[in-house]
Write a protein that holds these residues in place. Sequence first.
Motif, PDB file in Angstrom:
ATOM      1  N   UNK A 131       4.453  57.760  37.325  1.00  0.00           N
ATOM      2  CA  UNK A 131       3.666  56.534  37.443  1.00  0.00           C
ATOM      3  C   UNK A 131       4.437  55.355  36.868  1.00  0.00           C
ATOM      4  N   UNK A 132       4.298  54.213  37.510  1.00  0.00           N
ATOM      5  CA  UNK A 132       4.902  52.995  36.976  1.00  0.00           C
ATOM      6  C   UNK A 132       4.181  52.610  35.702  1.00  0.00           C
ATOM      7  N   UNK A 133       4.904  51.975  34.823  1.00  0.00           N
ATOM      8  CA  UNK A 133       4.303  51.516  33.583  1.00  0.00           C
ATOM      9  C   UNK A 133       5.317  51.616  32.462  1.00  0.00           C
ATOM     10  N   UNK A 134       5.054  50.924  31.391  1.00  0.00           N
ATOM     11  CA  UNK A 134       5.990  50.897  30.274  1.00  0.00           C
ATOM     12  C   UNK A 134       5.914  52.144  29.398  1.00  0.00           C
ATOM     13  N   UNK A 135       6.889  52.296  28.548  1.00  0.00           N
ATOM     14  CA  UNK A 135       6.842  53.347  27.521  1.00  0.00           C
ATOM     15  C   UNK A 135       5.721  52.965  26.551  1.00  0.00           C
TER      16      UNK A 135
END
Length: 142
Positions: A131-135
């Motif tokens: 999934x896209x998204x930040x750490x």
Amino acid sequence: MSVEVRIASLLRVAAIDLADARVLAETGSRNAAYLLEQAAEKIIRAVLTSEAIHPGIKHELDRMVDAIPDANPLKSLLRAIEHLGRFATSFRYPTAEGKIATLPADIAKSIEAVQRALNEAVSRFGVELAKAGPATKPSPVR
């Protein structure tokens, strides 16, 4: 780009490079070694990013790992893959004598070592590869 996004992006691309290296290794392609080095380098760069250390533009993985504080528990996993730095160039160009490198016989061991490092980094930094998204945990690992 934020640290959180950079770490997550590096680990996602490392996962892609590793998957491609696996496929190519199964066919015996020498290009598997180069992609494996690229996966290792991106994992190391993600850890350096969390430590606010700029690694430069070289492929000297051993020196990059040297820069990681000893307190970081990922360092030992990265030491196990730093030898792949030589793959950055030795599998891209022929030697001065015109020899072309062939895939190392122990490539499967290196693939598994990179997989272990990736799994641990993904877990420690809170990155979802699918999934896209930040750490979600971009701080240095301690």
